[in-house]
Write a protein that holds these residues in place. Structure first.
Motif, PDB file in Angstrom:
ATOM      1  N   PRO A   1       0.801  -1.222   0.000  1.00 44.38           N
ATOM      2  CA  PRO A   1       0.000   0.000   0.000  1.00 44.38           C
ATOM      3  C   PRO A   1       0.838   1.278   0.000  1.00 44.38           C
ATOM      4  CG  PRO A   1      -0.931  -1.588   1.527  1.00 44.38           C
ATOM      5  CD  PRO A   1       0.396  -2.124   1.095  1.00 44.38           C
ATOM      6  N   PHE A   2       1.969   1.257   0.715  1.00 43.56           N
ATOM      7  CA  PHE A   2       2.751   2.489   0.858  1.00 43.56           C
ATOM      8  C   PHE A   2       4.109   2.312   0.198  1.00 43.56           C
ATOM      9  CE2 PHE A   2       5.010   5.894   3.108  1.00 43.56           C
ATOM     10  CZ  PHE A   2       4.075   6.914   2.991  1.00 43.56           C
ATOM     11  N   ARG A   3       4.581   3.344  -0.498  1.00 36.90           N
ATOM     12  CA  ARG A   3       5.839   3.252  -1.227  1.00 36.90           C
ATOM     13  C   ARG A   3       7.048   3.251  -0.295  1.00 36.90           C
ATOM     14  NH1 ARG A   3       5.805   7.513  -6.092  1.00 36.90           N
ATOM     15  NH2 ARG A   3       7.142   5.942  -7.065  1.00 36.90           N
ATOM     16  N   GLY A   4       6.982   4.044   0.777  1.00 30.34           N
ATOM     17  CA  GLY A   4       8.086   4.110   1.729  1.00 30.34           C
ATOM     18  C   GLY A   4       8.318   5.512   2.241  1.00 30.34           C
ATOM     19  N   PHE A   5       8.504   5.644   3.554  1.00 32.87           N
ATOM     20  CA  PHE A   5       8.861   6.928   4.160  1.00 32.87           C
ATOM     21  C   PHE A   5      10.339   7.218   3.919  1.00 32.87           C
ATOM     22  CE2 PHE A   5       5.306   5.646   7.026  1.00 32.87           C
ATOM     23  CZ  PHE A   5       4.482   6.746   6.824  1.00 32.87           C
ATOM     24  N   THR A   6      10.675   8.496   3.813  1.00 27.56           N
ATOM     25  CA  THR A   6      12.081   8.875   3.665  1.00 27.56           C
ATOM     26  C   THR A   6      12.739   8.988   5.039  1.00 27.56           C
ATOM     27  OG1 THR A   6      11.780  11.283   3.743  1.00 27.56           O
ATOM     28  CG2 THR A   6      11.475  10.194   1.602  1.00 27.56           C
ATOM     29  N   ARG A   7      14.060   9.072   5.027  1.00 26.21           N
ATOM     30  CA  ARG A   7      14.874   9.293   6.218  1.00 26.21           C
ATOM     31  C   ARG A   7      15.969  10.295   5.841  1.00 26.21           C
ATOM     32  NH1 ARG A   7      11.300   6.019   7.423  1.00 26.21           N
ATOM     33  NH2 ARG A   7      11.511   4.128   8.673  1.00 26.21           N
ATOM     34  N   VAL A   8      16.787  10.687   6.816  1.00 26.30           N
ATOM     35  CA  VAL A   8      17.951  11.525   6.568  1.00 26.30           C
ATOM     36  C   VAL A   8      19.176  10.829   7.160  1.00 26.30           C
ATOM     37  CG1 VAL A   8      19.082  13.719   7.129  1.00 26.30           C
ATOM     38  CG2 VAL A   8      16.678  13.696   6.429  1.00 26.30           C
ATOM     39  N   ALA A   9      20.260  10.795   6.398  1.00 28.69           N
ATOM     40  CA  ALA A   9      21.495  10.173   6.883  1.00 28.69           C
ATOM     41  C   ALA A   9      22.111  11.037   7.976  1.00 28.69           C
ATOM     42  CB  ALA A   9      22.478   9.985   5.738  1.00 28.69           C
ATOM     43  N   ALA A  10      22.265  10.465   9.167  1.00 29.71           N
ATOM     44  CA  ALA A  10      22.806  11.215  10.303  1.00 29.71           C
ATOM     45  C   ALA A  10      24.313  11.395  10.203  1.00 29.71           C
ATOM     46  CB  ALA A  10      22.457  10.503  11.605  1.00 29.71           C
TER      47      ALA A  10
ATOM     48  N   GLU B   1      -4.879   9.117  -7.663  1.00 26.81           N
ATOM     49  CA  GLU B   1      -3.687   9.949  -7.782  1.00 26.81           C
ATOM     50  C   GLU B   1      -3.159  10.229  -6.373  1.00 26.81           C
ATOM     51  OE1 GLU B   1      -2.104  10.876 -10.516  1.00 26.81           O
ATOM     52  OE2 GLU B   1      -3.541   9.753 -11.725  1.00 26.81           O
ATOM     53  N   ASN B   2      -2.041   9.630  -6.027  1.00 26.86           N
ATOM     54  CA  ASN B   2      -1.444   9.824  -4.718  1.00 26.86           C
ATOM     55  C   ASN B   2       0.062   9.628  -4.843  1.00 26.86           C
ATOM     56  OD1 ASN B   2      -0.458   9.099  -1.905  1.00 26.86           O
ATOM     57  ND2 ASN B   2      -2.598   9.551  -1.446  1.00 26.86           N
ATOM     58  N   SER B   3       0.823  10.557  -4.297  1.00 30.17           N
ATOM     59  CA  SER B   3       2.270  10.514  -4.447  1.00 30.17           C
ATOM     60  C   SER B   3       2.906   9.317  -3.753  1.00 30.17           C
ATOM     61  CB  SER B   3       2.890  11.806  -3.882  1.00 30.17           C
ATOM     62  OG  SER B   3       2.478  12.924  -4.625  1.00 30.17           O
ATOM     63  N   MET B   4       2.331   8.887  -2.628  1.00 28.72           N
ATOM     64  CA  MET B   4       3.015   7.900  -1.794  1.00 28.72           C
ATOM     65  C   MET B   4       2.250   6.603  -1.577  1.00 28.72           C
ATOM     66  SD  MET B   4       5.793   9.567  -1.253  1.00 28.72           S
ATOM     67  CE  MET B   4       6.722   8.941   0.146  1.00 28.72           C
ATOM     68  N   VAL B   5       0.971   6.571  -1.902  1.00 28.46           N
ATOM     69  CA  VAL B   5       0.168   5.377  -1.661  1.00 28.46           C
ATOM     70  C   VAL B   5      -0.233   4.734  -2.978  1.00 28.46           C
ATOM     71  CG1 VAL B   5      -1.995   4.502  -0.673  1.00 28.46           C
ATOM     72  CG2 VAL B   5      -0.667   6.211   0.557  1.00 28.46           C
ATOM     73  N   ASN B   6      -0.200   3.415  -3.000  1.00 26.30           N
ATOM     74  CA  ASN B   6      -0.596   2.619  -4.153  1.00 26.30           C
ATOM     75  C   ASN B   6      -2.030   2.153  -3.902  1.00 26.30           C
ATOM     76  OD1 ASN B   6      -0.895   0.616  -6.141  1.00 26.30           O
ATOM     77  ND2 ASN B   6       0.314  -0.885  -5.000  1.00 26.30           N
ATOM     78  N   THR B   7      -3.002   2.799  -4.547  1.00 25.28           N
ATOM     79  CA  THR B   7      -4.389   2.498  -4.222  1.00 25.28           C
ATOM     80  C   THR B   7      -5.298   2.850  -5.391  1.00 25.28           C
ATOM     81  OG1 THR B   7      -6.087   2.795  -2.517  1.00 25.28           O
ATOM     82  CG2 THR B   7      -4.857   4.758  -3.182  1.00 25.28           C
ATOM     83  N   TYR B   8      -6.568   2.511  -5.245  1.00 24.04           N
ATOM     84  CA  TYR B   8      -7.566   2.780  -6.281  1.00 24.04           C
ATOM     85  C   TYR B   8      -8.538   3.856  -5.819  1.00 24.04           C
ATOM     86  CZ  TYR B   8      -6.126  -1.498  -8.700  1.00 24.04           C
ATOM     87  OH  TYR B   8      -5.409  -2.460  -9.376  1.00 24.04           O
TER      88      TYR B   8
END
Length: 395
Positions: free
Chosen positions: A277-286, A375-382
């Motif tokens: 359902p979700f493409r993935g949250f981003t992170r930041v390299a510490a 239409e959703n940037s981060m979710v794969n849905t109908y």
């Protein structure tokens, strides 16, 4: 260390899941870690590296936001999804008691009854719009009560949930509408917290009581309400929508599952792997990190693509095929590590109950038109699924 490979693939050019899966395949061929100059980010593409990044919350932090929209990242900092230990552990401890296996098990029959009632209703209509009438309706019958929300504005909750995930992506033509809906959602949740307009003993009530004790700041409560409401509605609904389409396109597998209902748990795992359902949250390299044979510089935004990892040919045989018997228990569709989905137990119970109810009542699913992708940037849905539910006694 090797030079980081680079690609100009536009990861937000389309919401079509088949096109996105082709993009993920291309990225995995390019490398385990791929530079995306257009996003000023590093995509992590393969299963082993995505899992390693999700497991390492010290090197890849969430406290600087988990999306590509800098304003939204600033707004959500300090929520459970956008915080790091020890703050994250504290926030999870406030909500955790309401999501323990014991608490969820105690509501299993209640959720099963909701699923049976919903399925009986939609089967009686035969032809339905599967998103609104089934996929969204199931979590909407469970989650607001689980969180302790009042009856008012329930007809708005799902719309508000959708805009939150979409806003995690870059600014689009949908952003003005999303901002308008987000403002309404924030106002509503501030009112709930200020007026203590939640059910006694609920998850939201637990948050307010934690604020009373000084465990968390009171101003965090409205954001924490949203933090749990949105994902718990939208990702479960997305999975149910994919369930309808996947089995409509594979009637032989639905017939086989009806003969082996003990494999519903395996089916859920495969469904979430196959259509994450979700493409993935981003992170930041510490700090400067080494992953996939390359160096990711300190301060870089990284994107562990769980949806790509779940289709990685290096991990799964015939990764692009759906097989309800596969039982991929180590899929990453619910995340992994410190930020693994806190509500996945509830989602599994919902899906388990709904699939069993459908197995008892539905001979097969027949698409009556082409499903419409949301239409959703981060979710794969109908957005729409026109479908006929053929009742078992009518087949």
């Amino acid at each position: 260390m090797a030079v980081v490979p680079t690609t100009d693939i536009d990861m937000f050019a389309t919401s079509d899941q088949r096109a996105r899966y082709e993009q993920y395949r291309q990225l995995r061929e390019v490398g385990a870690v791929v530079r995306l100059p257009g996003l000023d980010a590093y995509a992590i593409t393969r299963y082993a590296e995505v899992k390693a990044a999700l497991a390492d919350h010290v090197s890849y932090i969430s406290g600087e936001g988990v999306g590509f929209n800098s304003e939204l990242n600033q707004l959500i900092r300090g929520t459970t999804i956008a915080s790091d230990p020890p703050e994250h552990d504290l926030l999870r401890s406030v909500v955790g008691p309401g999501l323990t296996p014991r608490v969820v098990r105690a509501r299993t029959e209640e959720i099963a009854q909701k699923a049976r009632s919903l399925v009986a209703e939609v089967v009686s209509r035969a032809e339905i719009e599967g998103v609104a009438e089934l996929a969204e309706a199931m979590p909407m019958s469970v989650i607001p009560d689980f969180l302790g929300l009042p009856d008012r504005n329930r007809d708005q909750l799902y719309e508000w949930a959708k805009v939150g995930t979409d806003m995690l992506g870059p600014v689009t033509e949908r952003t003005p509408h999303n901002l308008e809906m987000a403002a309404l959602s924030f106002q509503f949740n501030h009112e709930l917290a200020a007026n203590r307009e939640v059910a006694p003993g609920s998850i939201c009530d637990d948050m307010l009581k934690a604020a009373d004790r000084g465990v968390i700041p009171r101003e965090k409560c409205p954001l924490l309400f949203i933090d749990y409401l949105g994902p718990s509605l939208e990702t479960t609904a997305a999975a149910i929508g994919h369930l309808l389409v996947v089995f409509a396109e594979r009637p032989d597998q639905w017939a086989a599952l009806r003969a082996e209902p003990r494999l519903v748990g395996s089916t859920i795992n495969e469904l979430v792997r196959f259509e994450s359902p979700f493409r993935g949250f981003t992170r930041v390299a510490a700090h400067d990190t080494e992953l996939g044979g390359v160096t990711i510089p300190r301060g870089a935004r990284v994107w562990p693509l769980t949806a790509s990892a779940n289709r990685d040919e290096r991990k799964w045989e015939h990764a692009d095929e759906f097989d309800f018997r596969r039982n991929p228990i180590d899929h990453l569709g619910f995340g992994y590590g410190t930020h693994g989905c806190a509500g996945q137990g509830v989602a599994r119970v919902e899906l388990h109950a709904l699939i069993h109810a459908l197995l008892e009542s539905v001979e097969r699913f027949e698409l009556t038109g082409d499903p419409v992708i949301a239409e959703n940037s981060m979710v794969n849905t109908y957005a729409e699924i026109p479908v006929r539910l053929v009742a078992r006694n009518a087949a």
